[in-house]
Design an enzyme around this catalytic site. Structure first.
Site, PDB file in Angstrom:
ATOM      1  N   GLU A  13       0.668  -0.988   0.035  1.00 41.64           N
ATOM      2  CA  GLU A  13      -0.007  -0.006  -0.120  1.00 41.64           C
ATOM      3  C   GLU A  13       0.915   1.074   0.028  1.00 41.64           C
ATOM      4  O   GLU A  13       1.932   1.482   0.888  1.00 41.64           O
ATOM      5  CB  GLU A  13      -0.836  -0.094   1.203  1.00 41.64           C
ATOM      6  CG  GLU A  13      -2.246   0.619   0.959  1.00 41.64           C
ATOM      7  CD  GLU A  13      -2.070   2.253   0.621  1.00 41.64           C
ATOM      8  OE1 GLU A  13      -2.597   2.891   0.133  1.00 41.64           O
ATOM      9  OE2 GLU A  13      -1.207   2.834   1.273  1.00 41.64           O
ATOM     10  N   CYS A  62      -6.098   5.400   6.035  1.00 45.69           N
ATOM     11  CA  CYS A  62      -5.645   4.118   5.194  1.00 45.69           C
ATOM     12  C   CYS A  62      -6.974   3.416   4.712  1.00 45.69           C
ATOM     13  O   CYS A  62      -7.764   3.092   5.734  1.00 45.69           O
ATOM     14  CB  CYS A  62      -4.830   3.231   6.507  1.00 45.69           C
ATOM     15  SG  CYS A  62      -4.298   1.628   5.284  1.00 45.69           S
ATOM     16  N   CYS A  65      -5.691  -1.019   6.405  1.00 44.60           N
ATOM     17  CA  CYS A  65      -6.196  -1.202   7.822  1.00 44.60           C
ATOM     18  C   CYS A  65      -7.239  -0.512   7.997  1.00 44.60           C
ATOM     19  O   CYS A  65      -7.409   0.682   8.563  1.00 44.60           O
ATOM     20  CB  CYS A  65      -4.923  -1.109   8.897  1.00 44.60           C
ATOM     21  SG  CYS A  65      -4.087   0.558   8.732  1.00 44.60           S
ATOM     22  N   HIS A  69      -7.429   2.996  12.307  1.00 43.70           N
ATOM     23  CA  HIS A  69      -7.160   4.466  12.770  1.00 43.70           C
ATOM     24  C   HIS A  69      -8.595   5.002  13.386  1.00 43.70           C
ATOM     25  O   HIS A  69      -8.064   5.835  14.495  1.00 43.70           O
ATOM     26  CB  HIS A  69      -6.670   5.188  11.661  1.00 43.70           C
ATOM     27  CG  HIS A  69      -5.334   4.855  10.991  1.00 43.70           C
ATOM     28  ND1 HIS A  69      -4.473   4.946  11.780  1.00 43.70           N
ATOM     29  CD2 HIS A  69      -5.080   3.958   9.932  1.00 43.70           C
ATOM     30  CE1 HIS A  69      -3.174   4.703  11.235  1.00 43.70           C
ATOM     31  NE2 HIS A  69      -3.436   3.706   9.871  1.00 43.70           N
ATOM     32  N   ARG A 541      -0.267  -4.367  11.554  1.00 40.48           N
ATOM     33  CA  ARG A 541       1.277  -4.265  11.106  1.00 40.48           C
ATOM     34  C   ARG A 541       2.229  -3.844  12.439  1.00 40.48           C
ATOM     35  O   ARG A 541       3.254  -3.509  12.222  1.00 40.48           O
ATOM     36  CB  ARG A 541       1.485  -2.989   9.878  1.00 40.48           C
ATOM     37  CG  ARG A 541       1.171  -3.409   8.634  1.00 40.48           C
ATOM     38  CD  ARG A 541       0.871  -2.567   7.588  1.00 40.48           C
ATOM     39  NE  ARG A 541       0.318  -3.130   6.660  1.00 40.48           N
ATOM     40  CZ  ARG A 541      -1.148  -3.565   6.543  1.00 40.48           C
ATOM     41  NH1 ARG A 541      -1.885  -3.370   7.507  1.00 40.48           N
ATOM     42  NH2 ARG A 541      -1.419  -4.369   5.530  1.00 40.48           N
ATOM     43  N   SER A 564       3.767   1.315  10.256  1.00 37.96           N
ATOM     44  CA  SER A 564       4.684   1.316   9.279  1.00 37.96           C
ATOM     45  C   SER A 564       5.747   2.387   9.486  1.00 37.96           C
ATOM     46  O   SER A 564       6.722   2.628   8.725  1.00 37.96           O
ATOM     47  CB  SER A 564       4.097   1.575   7.886  1.00 37.96           C
ATOM     48  OG  SER A 564       3.436   0.273   7.557  1.00 37.96           O
ATOM     49  N   CYS A 608       2.902  -0.451   4.658  1.00 39.56           N
ATOM     50  CA  CYS A 608       1.722   0.372   4.383  1.00 39.56           C
ATOM     51  C   CYS A 608       2.082   2.048   4.353  1.00 39.56           C
ATOM     52  O   CYS A 608       2.352   2.447   5.440  1.00 39.56           O
ATOM     53  CB  CYS A 608       0.399   0.374   5.125  1.00 39.56           C
ATOM     54  SG  CYS A 608      -0.722   1.448   4.693  1.00 39.56           S
ATOM     55  N   CYS A 611      -0.277   4.575   5.641  1.00 41.83           N
ATOM     56  CA  CYS A 611      -0.657   4.850   7.142  1.00 41.83           C
ATOM     57  C   CYS A 611       0.877   5.559   7.547  1.00 41.83           C
ATOM     58  O   CYS A 611       0.823   6.562   8.269  1.00 41.83           O
ATOM     59  CB  CYS A 611      -0.252   3.421   7.618  1.00 41.83           C
ATOM     60  SG  CYS A 611      -1.951   2.686   7.913  1.00 41.83           S
TER      61      CYS A 611
END
Ligand code: NFE
Ligand code: MG
Length: 629
Positions: A13, A62, A65, A69, A541, A564, A608, A611
């Protein structure tokens, strides 16, 4: 010595650029850079907004995921305002979160990572009858037989999946042949199919895994049914500060939550558990074992030195994070830091991560030494605590005609849109591997005297795999394969966590409690003039935290410190290298121009970048440019 650039890295991503300097004689990676190459600035978009709206904006950090968030944001805002959510809302949020984990890990393994290991081209050489026999043998051998505590019919082979037969594998093989013969590999393009590493596995493993790749494309939708039922949609299900927006009325056929809809969620969770048990676990272990037995155990990197986690899955509702309540009643106590796991679990050193650490300005910080941001003059060379965090983008291009001049990044200057998060001034890796190392260490060292069923299951899984490989845990966990395998193990646990909370939800409703929202502190007039909060989450992650300060009913500062970001961050002159950079330097590359091992190790983190840099960039750049000199 060859400097190789992979930009952008595909099957992730967002936009990530990697550079490695490879010693071609030895295959050793001498230097490695990880750079996030675009920026969006969601943290700034949140400033001055109503904190009750923040989750919907933060959620857009994002789409992968897709829910995590908003959860982190809700926890931060509810922590700041002292809002306690009802029991049912806690259960529902946990179901959504655990479901998201499985979805994310399955998509990662099959659709983003598998093609680093298996090849559709190699699958053409397979014998379909031998492949059918292989799948059945694999299922027998790699059925870990580590079960959750929940009654579940493990014989229920998912009806959505074709059985492993010669006819089935022949039909898939014909489909792949048409794609390959057309010369346009489509979804299978942009990979080095002639790389010798693809010969490590027999053709039948390639055909089995590529078939499951195609099957799982259809299942992605069914896994996230709970998001649609409880949150109205996926991606980005709905929430509300103080609970969940879905009212419960068991016998009302039009109610958002009723008997029928809970049965739909139950069926989806059962299918998810079966996908893990019948496909994900056998596939990941079958491939992983072959690689490990051939000595492919590099890529451990920073995990050998230090990992961090926050813990998650509050079993009972809690009344905030920074008051310490979050650390009570967790089902997954992966909170803390572990150093030195490479020397074995007995020699590993555990540091607790306590509620008081959250407000200590020296414990969790972010620096920008090599990032395209500027801190205010007084804090120029400091690392800032997220509540005092500053997001001030300042891009500086390499000087024209200089050594780097856009062909290469300048490791001595600023080279990434990702900040550098630290724990007590040190770098740490986050993610499923980190969670497994922390829980395993805490249980084996007797720090967790009464492990929860989740923690017991995680330890049993690690012990079962170690026994299968005849290796002690640190010998296989601390590697690219270990990072990828723990995602699969975790997915298995998360399927059972969804089921566990669905049972709790149903029992609580049966006991007469149908409340899903607490509106007591909805009105800003009930809020303090100034408040701050933090929301901790274990995202797919890794450890995620959102930090909010509220003033006069509006958001004054918002900072997200994202998994990330922890892993993909640029180096720091005092603290060393981040997890991506360290892991690349801990990886041998056979062919410098085709650094498949670098893709493998970086993909094992499931990058990602949206993110990490809170960005989205829709500009269509060419897929995977590799150049070197
Ligand atoms: Ni965009 Fe995310 C996860 C978060 S990235 S996917 O998991 O938070 O680090
Ligand atoms: Mg941030």
């Amino acid at each position: 010595m060859k400097r190789v650039v992979v930009d952008p890295v595909n099957r992730i991503e967002g936009h990530l650029r990697l550079e490695v300097v490879v010693d071609e004689a030895t295959g050793k990676v001498q230097e490695a850079l990880s750079s996030g190459t675009a920026w969006r600035g969601i943290e700034l978009i949140l400033k001055d907004r109503d904190p009750r709206d923040a989750w919907a904006f933060a959620q857009r950090i994002c789409g992968v995921c897709t829910t995590i968030h908003s959860l982190s944001c809700l926890r931060a805002v509810e922590d700041a305002l002292g809002i306690e959510i009802p029991k049912n809302a806690n259960y529902i949020r946990n179901i959504i979160e655990a479901t998201q984990m499985v979805h994310d890990h399955i998509v990662h393994f099959y659709h983003l990572h598998a093609l680093d290991w298996v090849s559709p081209v190699a699958a053409l050489k397979a014998d379909p009858a031998a492949t059918a026999a292989l799948q059945n043998a694999v299922l027998e051998k790699y059925n870990l037989n580590v079960k959750g505590p929940i009654e579940f019919d493990t014989e229920a082979y998912p009806k959505e999946f074709p059985k492993a037969t010669t006819v089935y594998f022949r039909s898939v093989q014909e489909k792949i042949k048409k794609i390959v013969d057309s010369g346009q590999l489509g979804i299978f393009s942009a990979q080095w199919w002639d790389h010798p590493d693809y010969d490590v596995l027999p053709p039948e493993v390639h055909l089995m895994a590529v078939s499951h790749y195609l099957n799982m494309l259809d299942r992605q939708r069914d896994i996230v049914t709970s998001h649609v039922v409880f949150g109205g949609k996926n991606p980005h299900p709905h929430y509300v500060v103080g609970g969940m927006p879905c009212s419960i009325s068991m016998n009302d056929m039009n109610a958002p939550i009723n008997t029928e809809r809970l049965a739909v969620v139950d069926a989806s969770i059962n299918m998810t558990i079966a996908l893990n048990n019948y496909f994900y676990i056998p596939d990941v272990l079958a491939i992983g074992e072959i690689y490990v037995k051939q000595g492919y155990v590099d890529g451990g990197g920073l995990a050998k030195e230090r990992v961090i986690g926050f813990g998650d899955y509050p079993d009972e509702k809690y009344s905030g994070t920074s008051n310490g309540d979050f650390h009570k009643n967790l089902l997954l106590r992966s909170d803390g830091v572990v150093e030195n796991f490479a020397q074995g679990v007995d020699k590993a050193i555990f540091y607790p991560f306590e509620a008081k650490d959250l407000s200590d300005p020296d414990v969790l910080t972010e620096g920008v030494e090599h990032s395209w941001y500027d801190y205010p003059e007084k804090d120029k060379n400091k690392d800032l605590h997220p509540w005092d965090g500053v997001t001030n983008p300042k891009f500086t291009a390499p000087k024209e005609g200089s050594k780097t001049d856009w062909k290469y990044l300048d490791e001595n200057g600023k080279y990434s849109w990702i900040k550098t998060p630290k724990w007590r001034g040190k770098m740490a890796e986050v993610g499923p591997l980190s969670r497994y190392i922390i829980v395993y260490t805490k249980v084996k060292q007797g720090i967790l005297t009464e492990p929860t069923w989740v923690e017991k299951m995680m330890v049993d899984q690690v012990d079962a795999v170690s026994k299968m490989l005849n290796l002690s845990p640190e010998k296989w966990l601390l590697s690219t394969v270990g990072r990828t395998a723990t995602r699969g193990l975790e997915s298995q646990v998360m399927g059972y966590i969804s089921k566990y909370y669905l049972d709790k939800l149903i029992n609580n409703i049966k006991a007469g409690d149908t409340s899903v929202t607490n509106t007591e502190k909805w009105e800003p007039s009930t809020w303090p003039k100034a408040a701050k909060g933090v929301g901790l989450v274990e995202a797919p992650r890794g450890a995620l935290s959102h930090w909010v300060t509220i003033k006069d009913g509006k958001i004054d500062n918002y900072q997200a410190v994202v998994p990330s970001t922890w892993n993909a961050c640029p180096r720091d002159s005092k603290s060393g290298y981040g997890a991506y950079e360290t892991s690349m330097m801990d990886t041998k590359v056979k062919i410098a121009d085709k650094p498949l091992e670098i893709l493998k190790v970086i993909h094992s983190f499931d990058p990602c970048l949206a993110c990490a840099t809170h960005l989205y960039d829709a500009s269509g750049r060419k897929l995977t440019v590799v150049h070197s000199d």
